[in-house]
Design a protein around this motif. Structure first.
Motif, short mmCIF file in Angstrom:
data_model
loop_
_atom_site.label_atom_id
_atom_site.label_comp_id
_atom_site.label_asym_id
_atom_site.label_seq_id
_atom_site.Cartn_x
_atom_site.Cartn_y
_atom_site.Cartn_z
N LEU A 263 1.01 13.87 -17.89
CA LEU A 263 1.18 12.54 -17.87
C LEU A 263 1.59 11.79 -16.64
CD1 LEU A 263 1.36 10.01 -19.80
CD2 LEU A 263 3.67 10.46 -20.38
N LEU A 264 2.44 12.70 -15.83
CA LEU A 264 2.43 12.08 -14.58
C LEU A 264 1.22 12.15 -13.65
CD1 LEU A 264 5.85 13.67 -13.58
CD2 LEU A 264 5.47 11.32 -13.90
N CYS A 265 0.26 13.17 -13.81
CA CYS A 265 -1.04 13.03 -13.27
C CYS A 265 -1.73 11.85 -13.42
CB CYS A 265 -1.62 14.27 -13.72
SG CYS A 265 -1.01 15.78 -12.87
N LYS A 266 -1.71 11.41 -14.93
CA LYS A 266 -2.49 10.26 -15.06
C LYS A 266 -1.87 8.80 -14.51
CE LYS A 266 -2.31 11.05 -19.78
NZ LYS A 266 -2.54 11.03 -21.03
N LYS A 267 -0.56 8.98 -14.47
CA LYS A 267 0.26 7.79 -14.19
C LYS A 267 0.09 7.81 -12.71
CE LYS A 267 3.73 6.94 -17.54
NZ LYS A 267 3.53 5.87 -18.04
N ALA A 268 0.12 9.02 -11.99
CA ALA A 268 -0.37 8.86 -10.44
C ALA A 268 -1.74 8.24 -10.32
CB ALA A 268 -0.41 10.32 -9.96
N MET A 269 -2.52 8.69 -10.82
CA MET A 269 -3.89 7.77 -10.83
C MET A 269 -3.81 6.39 -11.03
SD MET A 269 -7.55 8.39 -12.69
CE MET A 269 -6.99 7.17 -13.81
N VAL A 270 -3.15 6.06 -12.22
CA VAL A 270 -3.08 4.71 -12.56
C VAL A 270 -2.33 3.83 -11.26
CG1 VAL A 270 -2.06 2.92 -13.78
CG2 VAL A 270 -3.30 4.87 -14.93
N HIS A 271 -1.62 4.32 -10.64
CA HIS A 271 -0.65 3.67 -9.54
C HIS A 271 -1.12 3.90 -7.99
CE1 HIS A 271 2.87 2.09 -11.87
NE2 HIS A 271 2.24 3.14 -12.65
N GLY A 272 -2.37 4.55 -7.96
CA GLY A 272 -3.27 4.81 -6.83
C GLY A 272 -2.59 5.91 -5.95
N PHE A 273 -1.89 6.90 -6.36
CA PHE A 273 -1.46 7.84 -5.71
C PHE A 273 -2.53 9.00 -5.46
CE2 PHE A 273 2.50 6.30 -7.59
CZ PHE A 273 3.24 6.14 -5.88
N CYS A 274 -3.67 8.87 -6.20
CA CYS A 274 -4.73 9.84 -6.32
C CYS A 274 -6.03 9.42 -6.81
CB CYS A 274 -4.37 11.28 -6.73
SG CYS A 274 -3.92 11.36 -8.69
N ASP A 275 -7.10 9.83 -6.67
CA ASP A 275 -8.40 9.41 -7.21
C ASP A 275 -8.87 10.13 -8.49
OD1 ASP A 275 -9.05 11.81 -6.05
OD2 ASP A 275 -10.67 11.23 -5.09
N PRO A 276 -9.42 9.92 -9.30
CA PRO A 276 -9.87 10.43 -10.64
C PRO A 276 -9.93 11.93 -10.51
CG PRO A 276 -10.86 8.19 -10.76
CD PRO A 276 -10.26 8.53 -9.15
N MET A 431 -2.75 6.64 2.60
CA MET A 431 -4.11 6.78 1.90
C MET A 431 -4.56 5.38 1.17
SD MET A 431 -4.66 10.11 2.38
CE MET A 431 -6.09 10.48 1.24
N GLU A 432 -4.81 4.45 2.42
CA GLU A 432 -5.26 3.10 1.97
C GLU A 432 -6.52 2.86 1.10
OE1 GLU A 432 -3.06 0.94 2.85
OE2 GLU A 432 -1.93 1.76 3.99
N TRP A 433 -7.61 3.75 1.11
CA TRP A 433 -8.55 3.58 0.16
C TRP A 433 -8.51 3.92 -1.11
CZ3 TRP A 433 -10.67 7.70 -2.38
CH2 TRP A 433 -9.98 8.95 -2.12
N ILE A 434 -7.36 4.31 -1.53
CA ILE A 434 -7.10 4.31 -3.08
C ILE A 434 -6.41 3.32 -3.80
CG2 ILE A 434 -6.14 6.05 -4.90
CD1 ILE A 434 -5.99 8.44 -2.89
N ARG A 435 -7.04 2.80 -4.83
CA ARG A 435 -6.51 1.52 -5.15
C ARG A 435 -5.97 1.77 -6.59
NH1 ARG A 435 -6.52 -1.38 -0.76
NH2 ARG A 435 -8.71 -1.46 0.08
N ARG A 436 -5.12 0.64 -6.90
CA ARG A 436 -4.32 0.99 -8.10
C ARG A 436 -5.39 0.60 -9.35
NH1 ARG A 436 1.63 -1.50 -7.14
NH2 ARG A 436 2.38 0.12 -5.64
N SER A 437 -5.09 0.84 -10.56
CA SER A 437 -5.63 0.60 -11.65
C SER A 437 -5.27 -0.79 -12.12
CB SER A 437 -5.59 1.63 -12.75
OG SER A 437 -6.33 2.83 -12.29
N PRO A 438 -6.19 -1.62 -12.70
CA PRO A 438 -5.40 -2.73 -13.50
C PRO A 438 -4.47 -2.57 -14.36
CG PRO A 438 -8.10 -2.83 -13.17
CD PRO A 438 -7.55 -1.25 -12.98
N GLY A 439 -3.32 -3.28 -14.36
CA GLY A 439 -2.38 -3.18 -15.45
C GLY A 439 -1.33 -2.36 -14.90
N SER A 440 -1.33 -1.62 -13.85
CA SER A 440 -0.23 -0.65 -13.16
C SER A 440 0.91 -1.47 -13.17
CB SER A 440 -0.89 0.04 -11.76
OG SER A 440 -1.04 -0.97 -11.13
N GLU A 441 1.04 -2.78 -12.99
CA GLU A 441 2.35 -3.31 -12.71
C GLU A 441 3.24 -3.15 -14.23
OE1 GLU A 441 -0.54 -4.72 -12.07
OE2 GLU A 441 -0.84 -4.89 -9.76
N ALA A 442 2.39 -3.03 -15.08
CA ALA A 442 3.26 -3.19 -16.49
C ALA A 442 3.87 -1.86 -16.89
CB ALA A 442 2.48 -3.80 -17.68
N ASP A 443 3.44 -0.78 -15.96
CA ASP A 443 3.79 0.70 -16.39
C ASP A 443 5.29 0.82 -15.67
OD1 ASP A 443 2.85 3.34 -17.21
OD2 ASP A 443 3.85 3.77 -15.31
#
Length: 530
Positions: A263-276, A431-443
């Motif tokens: 679950l942390l891996c999925k949240k990391a992608m949502v918040h822009g810490f890694c790509d898919p 890693m500036e090129w990785i973007r957050r997913s929409p709706g990550s602010e609500a997480d």
């Protein structure tokens, strides 16, 4: 893992084989000396009786028994049966070792992937730390269910003659009775203590186990706290649901913290810490760890068939039962002469060997070759029985506590990654090129990581006394500590022990007994910043 003797064979000079044969811990002699002692006692009981106490008629009957056993012991295919059994057990033992999860790979991978930007380097560190905590919790829960050493480490076991605080006198008496019965049944001391206290531990629930993990100095040297209060509550809810649904005692799920890590891996992608793709790579590594844990559980539950083990044990012990008689010293010529004097007739000696053997024998007061045969074959069987369950407390069993120390250390240092352990000028990449997913602010990921960090600060670090106690519990560090005290107090340069070195050893024992830290400069790396 097993007893290491690589330093003994590091040189090809003469006498290396003597050094190997003189080792005691984990040696063949330590495995079989008890059986060999009783074997020789029984052997000499028959031998002395034949020489001194039997009448000529009884000696002749005994010689017939020796002849029969000499013919029968060749009919047992012991080498064939024992060889296949040992090969299967050693292969199973090695596969179990290969499937023990080591967290160094996923620790380095998580550091390389979960980086983020300059604004959230601290959040990335907290994310890596939580992921490594979950993997270590899963590792400990798995080993707690299969390894006696890990179970003993996190069970707060007291000596069987001491009753736990709050227990009634009757419960303490029952615990002591269970311990004594297990010891009489042949169980080793650690397993007997664990079994005797299992009932009281099961009544305390999962919280007691998780809190004992947090209290352990071995864990606190690397993580201020391994399980937070919210995570303990999650385990308690899982325990309550399991017991109400299945009506069985709850065994802590080692895979549950791994599920949190996914679950942390999925949240990391949502918040822009890694790509898919990196998220999938991390999940694959966690799945590899989970698969290895499941393989260990299967190996622990599915043993070698009991019938096969019984066949081998019966074959070995029946063979040496025949050897007790077939290898006895008998002198048929001497018996025939004694019978001839009693009956005034000519009596032919019994042939105990080949057809051309007429009673001439060599008197072997000590059965040299029989002892060699006993050491080879019985040692073979004992080794197989030891490594059949490599998570016990024998010398040849896996050193699971040392593995735990390694996993805790490597995962903690990789997740923290302080700037002090990097060369000057080699800073963290953003890693500036990785973007957050929409709706990550609500997480609520950042709030969750902040609450865990707050608990870590409240837990604090282990005291100096706790660090020293943990150092003295490890043989390698204890030897370095003793050597440092000897150097501090003086020793001769010729390699011989001097009065100063002896005084250093006494001072070392006194400091250990009083729980104080030695003041030698050579010991400061051991007693500070462990």
């Amino acid at each position: 893992m097993t007893v290491s003797y690589s330093e003994t064979i590091s040189s090809s000079q003469g006498g290396v084989f003597i050094k190997i044969l003189l080792l005691w811990r984990g040696s063949l002699y330590k495995l079989v000396y008890t059986d060999l002692f009783f074997y020789l006692v029984i052997y000499y009981a028959f031998n002395i009786s034949y020489r001194c106490f039997m009448s000529p008629q009884t000696r002749q009957s005994f010689e017939l028994v020796v002849k029969l056993c000499n013919e029968m012991d060749k009919s047992i295919p012991l080498s064939f049966i024992l060889g296949f059994f040992v090969a299967g057990v050693i292969g199973r033992w090695w596969q179990m070792y290969l499937n023990i999860p080591w967290l160094n790979r996923i620790s380095f991978l998580s550091y390389g992937i979960l980086t983020g930007t300059r604004e959230n380097f601290e959040q990335a560190r907290r994310l890596r730390l939580s992921m490594m905590r979950y993997l270590n919790i899963g590792w400990i829960l798995l080993m707690h269910s299969i390894s006696e050493k890990v179970m003993h480490q996190f069970s707060d076991i007291k000596p069987p003659d001491e009753t736990e605080e709050g227990n009634s006198a009757g419960e303490g008496l029952l615990t002591r009775i269970r311990y004594v019965m297990d010891r009489l049944a042949g169980t080793n001391q650690m397993a007997a203590q664990l079994h005797a206290n299992s009932k009281s531990r099961s009544q305390k629930g999962i919280r007691y186990l998780l809190e004992s993990i947090n209290r352990c100095t071995r864990v606190r040297l690397h993580f201020p706290k391994l399980v937070t209060e919210t995570e303990i509550q999650a385990f308690e809810r899982a325990e309550s649901e399991y017991v109400s649904k299945y009506w069985r005692p709850y065994v802590p799920d080692y895979w549950l913290p791994l599920q949190w890590a996914v679950l942390l891996c999925k949240k990391a992608m949502v918040h822009g810490f890694c790509d898919p793709r990196s998220m999938v790579k991390l999940m694959e590594e966690i799945e590899d760890v989970r698969g290895m844990m499941q393989t260990l559980v299967i190996y622990n539950e599915v043993m070698i068939p009991l019938v096969y083990t019984q066949v081998v044990i019966i074959a070995v012990y029946s063979y040496f039962l025949l050897q007790l008689f077939s290898q006895q010293f008998v002198n048929p010529k001497w018996t025939a002469e004694a019978l001839g004097r009693l009956t005034n007739t000519s009596v032919l000696p019994i042939s105990t060997g080949s057809e051309h053997h007429h009673g001439e024998v060599i008197d072997m007061y000590f059965p040299v070759f029989t002892v060699f045969q006993f050491l080879f074959l019985m040692g073979w069987l004992k080794v197989a029985m030891c490594v059949m369950n490599p998570f016990g407390d024998d010398d040849e069993d896996f050193h699971t506590l040392e593995m735990l120390d390694y996993n805790l250390e490597i995962s903690s240092r990789c997740s923290e990654a302080p700037p002090s352990q990097f060369p000057e000028g080699l800073s963290e990449a953003s890693m500036e090129w990785i973007r957050r997913s929409p709706g990550s602010e609500a997480d609520s990921l950042f709030d969750y990581l902040a609450s865990a960090e707050s608990e870590f600060r409240q837990a604090g670090e282990p005291s100096q006394e706790e660090r020293l106690h943990e150092i003295l519990a490890k043989p390698a560090l204890r030897q370095r500590l003793r050597a440092g005290c000897c150097l501090h107090c003086g020793s001769s340069g010729s390699g011989e022990a001097s009065p100063g070195a002896a005084g250093g050893q006494l001072r070392m024992k006194r400091l250990i007994r009083n729980g104080k830290t030695p003041s030698s400069p050579a010991l400061q790396p051991l007693t500070s910043g462990v």
